[in-house]
Write a protein that holds these residues in place. Sequence first.
Motif, PDB file in Angstrom:
ATOM      1  N   TRP A 175       8.445  17.803 -15.534  1.00 46.05           N
ATOM      2  CA  TRP A 175       7.717  17.244 -16.660  1.00 46.05           C
ATOM      3  C   TRP A 175       6.211  17.376 -16.517  1.00 46.05           C
ATOM      4  CZ3 TRP A 175      10.184  16.624 -20.852  1.00 46.05           C
ATOM      5  CH2 TRP A 175      11.479  16.122 -20.903  1.00 46.05           C
ATOM      6  N   GLY A 176       5.726  17.640 -15.345  1.00 45.54           N
ATOM      7  CA  GLY A 176       4.290  17.572 -15.158  1.00 45.54           C
ATOM      8  C   GLY A 176       3.900  16.132 -14.850  1.00 45.54           C
ATOM      9  N   THR A 177       2.761  15.674 -15.350  1.00 58.90           N
ATOM     10  CA  THR A 177       2.276  14.348 -15.007  1.00 58.90           C
ATOM     11  C   THR A 177       2.665  13.288 -16.017  1.00 58.90           C
ATOM     12  OG1 THR A 177       0.192  14.793 -16.146  1.00 58.90           O
ATOM     13  CG2 THR A 177       0.286  15.294 -13.788  1.00 58.90           C
ATOM     14  N   GLU A 178       3.204  13.682 -17.180  1.00 62.51           N
ATOM     15  CA  GLU A 178       3.533  12.704 -18.209  1.00 62.51           C
ATOM     16  C   GLU A 178       4.881  13.025 -18.816  1.00 62.51           C
ATOM     17  OE1 GLU A 178       1.720  11.119 -22.481  1.00 62.51           O
ATOM     18  OE2 GLU A 178       0.601  12.510 -21.232  1.00 62.51           O
TER      19      GLU A 178
ATOM     20  N   GLY B 137      11.327  13.535 -29.292  1.00 62.28           N
ATOM     21  CA  GLY B 137      11.469  14.943 -29.611  1.00 62.28           C
ATOM     22  C   GLY B 137      12.397  15.652 -28.658  1.00 62.28           C
ATOM     23  N   THR B 138      12.192  16.954 -28.507  1.00 65.90           N
ATOM     24  CA  THR B 138      13.062  17.770 -27.673  1.00 65.90           C
ATOM     25  C   THR B 138      12.305  18.316 -26.471  1.00 65.90           C
ATOM     26  OG1 THR B 138      12.565  19.760 -28.940  1.00 65.90           O
ATOM     27  CG2 THR B 138      14.466  18.447 -29.650  1.00 65.90           C
ATOM     28  N   ALA B 139      13.054  18.732 -25.489  1.00 64.04           N
ATOM     29  CA  ALA B 139      12.524  19.418 -24.320  1.00 64.04           C
ATOM     30  C   ALA B 139      13.368  20.662 -24.101  1.00 64.04           C
ATOM     31  CB  ALA B 139      12.564  18.507 -23.106  1.00 64.04           C
ATOM     32  N   LEU B 140      12.941  21.507 -23.179  1.00 62.99           N
ATOM     33  CA  LEU B 140      13.668  22.756 -22.925  1.00 62.99           C
ATOM     34  C   LEU B 140      14.269  22.698 -21.526  1.00 62.99           C
ATOM     35  CD1 LEU B 140      14.019  25.266 -24.757  1.00 62.99           C
ATOM     36  CD2 LEU B 140      12.393  26.438 -23.270  1.00 62.99           C
ATOM     37  N   TYR B 141      15.595  22.779 -21.470  1.00 65.20           N
ATOM     38  CA  TYR B 141      16.342  22.776 -20.213  1.00 65.20           C
ATOM     39  C   TYR B 141      16.540  24.226 -19.798  1.00 65.20           C
ATOM     40  CZ  TYR B 141      20.155  21.370 -16.989  1.00 65.20           C
ATOM     41  OH  TYR B 141      20.943  21.142 -15.887  1.00 65.20           O
ATOM     42  N   VAL B 142      16.163  24.550 -18.558  1.00 64.94           N
ATOM     43  CA  VAL B 142      16.273  25.925 -18.068  1.00 64.94           C
ATOM     44  C   VAL B 142      17.366  25.980 -16.998  1.00 64.94           C
ATOM     45  CG1 VAL B 142      15.056  27.891 -17.079  1.00 64.94           C
ATOM     46  CG2 VAL B 142      13.819  26.240 -18.501  1.00 64.94           C
TER      47      VAL B 142
ATOM     48  N   LEU C 288      11.422  39.425 -17.244  1.00 60.61           N
ATOM     49  CA  LEU C 288      12.570  38.603 -16.893  1.00 60.61           C
ATOM     50  C   LEU C 288      12.987  37.716 -18.068  1.00 60.61           C
ATOM     51  CD1 LEU C 288      11.547  37.529 -13.278  1.00 60.61           C
ATOM     52  CD2 LEU C 288      13.065  39.390 -13.964  1.00 60.61           C
ATOM     53  N   THR C 289      14.151  37.098 -17.934  1.00 61.26           N
ATOM     54  CA  THR C 289      14.697  36.263 -19.004  1.00 61.26           C
ATOM     55  C   THR C 289      15.267  34.982 -18.413  1.00 61.26           C
ATOM     56  OG1 THR C 289      15.288  38.215 -20.309  1.00 61.26           O
ATOM     57  CG2 THR C 289      16.378  36.145 -20.879  1.00 61.26           C
ATOM     58  N   ALA C 290      14.958  33.866 -19.058  1.00 60.70           N
ATOM     59  CA  ALA C 290      15.538  32.589 -18.680  1.00 60.70           C
ATOM     60  C   ALA C 290      16.617  32.203 -19.686  1.00 60.70           C
ATOM     61  CB  ALA C 290      14.463  31.502 -18.632  1.00 60.70           C
ATOM     62  N   ILE C 291      17.639  31.511 -19.218  1.00 61.01           N
ATOM     63  CA  ILE C 291      18.666  30.961 -20.105  1.00 61.01           C
ATOM     64  C   ILE C 291      18.309  29.505 -20.341  1.00 61.01           C
ATOM     65  CG2 ILE C 291      21.134  30.620 -20.480  1.00 61.01           C
ATOM     66  CD1 ILE C 291      20.225  33.537 -20.039  1.00 61.01           C
ATOM     67  N   VAL C 292      18.086  29.131 -21.612  1.00 60.08           N
ATOM     68  CA  VAL C 292      17.559  27.804 -21.915  1.00 60.08           C
ATOM     69  C   VAL C 292      18.387  27.134 -23.011  1.00 60.08           C
ATOM     70  CG1 VAL C 292      15.230  28.576 -21.289  1.00 60.08           C
ATOM     71  CG2 VAL C 292      15.942  28.630 -23.686  1.00 60.08           C
ATOM     72  N   GLN C 293      18.143  25.834 -23.165  1.00 56.50           N
ATOM     73  CA  GLN C 293      18.796  25.052 -24.214  1.00 56.50           C
ATOM     74  C   GLN C 293      17.881  23.888 -24.587  1.00 56.50           C
ATOM     75  OE1 GLN C 293      22.405  22.878 -23.109  1.00 56.50           O
ATOM     76  NE2 GLN C 293      23.312  23.347 -25.105  1.00 56.50           N
ATOM     77  N   ALA C 294      17.737  23.642 -25.880  1.00 60.32           N
ATOM     78  CA  ALA C 294      16.978  22.482 -26.334  1.00 60.32           C
ATOM     79  C   ALA C 294      17.803  21.221 -26.121  1.00 60.32           C
ATOM     80  CB  ALA C 294      16.624  22.628 -27.810  1.00 60.32           C
ATOM     81  N   VAL C 295      17.169  20.184 -25.567  1.00 60.44           N
ATOM     82  CA  VAL C 295      17.845  18.905 -25.328  1.00 60.44           C
ATOM     83  C   VAL C 295      16.951  17.779 -25.824  1.00 60.44           C
ATOM     84  CG1 VAL C 295      19.094  19.767 -23.306  1.00 60.44           C
ATOM     85  CG2 VAL C 295      16.857  18.681 -23.008  1.00 60.44           C
ATOM     86  N   ARG C 296      17.546  16.610 -26.041  1.00 66.43           N
ATOM     87  CA  ARG C 296      16.753  15.444 -26.414  1.00 66.43           C
ATOM     88  C   ARG C 296      15.976  14.964 -25.197  1.00 66.43           C
ATOM     89  NH1 ARG C 296      19.039  10.524 -29.280  1.00 66.43           N
ATOM     90  NH2 ARG C 296      20.061  10.263 -27.248  1.00 66.43           N
ATOM     91  N   ALA C 297      14.667  14.895 -25.323  1.00 65.74           N
ATOM     92  CA  ALA C 297      13.844  14.506 -24.182  1.00 65.74           C
ATOM     93  C   ALA C 297      14.198  13.113 -23.680  1.00 65.74           C
ATOM     94  CB  ALA C 297      12.370  14.562 -24.569  1.00 65.74           C
TER      95      ALA C 297
ATOM     96  N   TYR D 155      11.089  21.495 -19.347  1.00 70.61           N
ATOM     97  CA  TYR D 155       9.695  21.658 -19.727  1.00 70.61           C
ATOM     98  C   TYR D 155       9.473  21.031 -21.096  1.00 70.61           C
ATOM     99  CZ  TYR D 155       9.652  24.954 -15.870  1.00 70.61           C
ATOM    100  OH  TYR D 155       9.768  25.522 -14.637  1.00 70.61           O
ATOM    101  N   HIS D 156       8.222  20.695 -21.354  1.00 65.14           N
ATOM    102  CA  HIS D 156       7.902  20.037 -22.619  1.00 65.14           C
ATOM    103  C   HIS D 156       8.308  20.870 -23.826  1.00 65.14           C
ATOM    104  CE1 HIS D 156       5.493  16.626 -21.124  1.00 65.14           C
ATOM    105  NE2 HIS D 156       5.113  17.437 -20.166  1.00 65.14           N
ATOM    106  N   ASP D 157       8.025  22.156 -23.753  1.00 67.21           N
ATOM    107  CA  ASP D 157       8.303  23.015 -24.902  1.00 67.21           C
ATOM    108  C   ASP D 157       8.412  24.463 -24.429  1.00 67.21           C
ATOM    109  OD1 ASP D 157       5.597  24.054 -24.668  1.00 67.21           O
ATOM    110  OD2 ASP D 157       4.902  22.305 -25.797  1.00 67.21           O
ATOM    111  N   GLU D 158       8.686  25.357 -25.358  1.00 73.64           N
ATOM    112  CA  GLU D 158       8.929  26.755 -25.019  1.00 73.64           C
ATOM    113  C   GLU D 158       7.715  27.422 -24.400  1.00 73.64           C
ATOM    114  OE1 GLU D 158       9.859  30.686 -27.636  1.00 73.64           O
ATOM    115  OE2 GLU D 158      11.281  29.009 -27.836  1.00 73.64           O
ATOM    116  N   GLU D 159       6.541  27.151 -24.938  1.00 72.72           N
ATOM    117  CA  GLU D 159       5.343  27.811 -24.431  1.00 72.72           C
ATOM    118  C   GLU D 159       5.025  27.360 -23.002  1.00 72.72           C
ATOM    119  OE1 GLU D 159       2.450  30.440 -24.007  1.00 72.72           O
ATOM    120  OE2 GLU D 159       3.945  30.366 -25.607  1.00 72.72           O
ATOM    121  N   ARG D 160       5.169  26.077 -22.743  1.00 71.79           N
ATOM    122  CA  ARG D 160       4.916  25.601 -21.387  1.00 71.79           C
ATOM    123  C   ARG D 160       5.947  26.170 -20.422  1.00 71.79           C
ATOM    124  NH1 ARG D 160       2.560  19.472 -21.350  1.00 71.79           N
ATOM    125  NH2 ARG D 160       1.335  19.601 -23.258  1.00 71.79           N
ATOM    126  N   ALA D 161       7.183  26.274 -20.866  1.00 74.12           N
ATOM    127  CA  ALA D 161       8.216  26.865 -20.018  1.00 74.12           C
ATOM    128  C   ALA D 161       7.867  28.320 -19.700  1.00 74.12           C
ATOM    129  CB  ALA D 161       9.565  26.786 -20.712  1.00 74.12           C
TER     130      ALA D 161
END
Length: 270
Positions: free
Chosen positions: A4-7, A12-17, A49-58, A105-111
Amino acid sequence: MTEWGTEQVVEGTALYVFAVCEAPDPAVFACLPGVAAGEPLRPLCFGALTAIVQAVRAVDFTEEVWQARMSDRGELERYARAHHDVVSAAAASCPTVPLPMATLYHDEERARQALLGETERFRGALERTAGHSEWGVKVYAAPLPASDPTPPVPGTPTARSRPAPGAGLAYLERKRGVQAQRERRHDDALRLAETVDGAYRNLAAAGRRLRLHGPELETDGHLQVLNATYLVAEDRAVELETLTRNLRDATGTRIDVSGPWVPYSFVGEV
């Protein structure tokens, strides 16, 4: 581990990798539920490279909620199985680096930015494990003899009578003999573990010794003397099976082998 980082995000949603791959086939995991039923699994490209991800409820993955979930054996098994199913499906189509459960991760860009920063480590892990599988090996020694007090024999003096001359010395000698036998068998078990481990390491690309299971986990009285995992080239799987048979025959001991698995133990800290 939650990235998550520091916060923490609680709305909303988060990205599970789940994993990082070279070129996964989306069809192999398209029908899997992942850890959030109803949300599709999808690829997230970062560089080559490619990550396999899924949106989840934060809110479902805050530290407090995750710790509570991990203390529930049924929930832990459900999430571990869902995570493993995705990783295994990806690994069936291309070299894959599994990530720990609950890597978010918080969102796709941060991931994408975080994963890009680890590109070299991912490439090293992919090169190290490509074309290899992980195999678990557990070795068990026969139970060590318990200290056995000598039962009374006919003619042995009763507790009220005077002990026979030399009875105490004989008892101590028997005790020392039992202890010496236990020590010899313990040393034999240690040598057995080293012999078996060395044989598998000669075949494997890498190996790791793991913590031994305690005797309370064994139901047949056998003591675990080796708990290890080995990274073995896929084209040497038959050799591993042959080696296992030969070691069982040569040592007369119990050797349990499991696998092949995705090489979780050999991807390093990613």
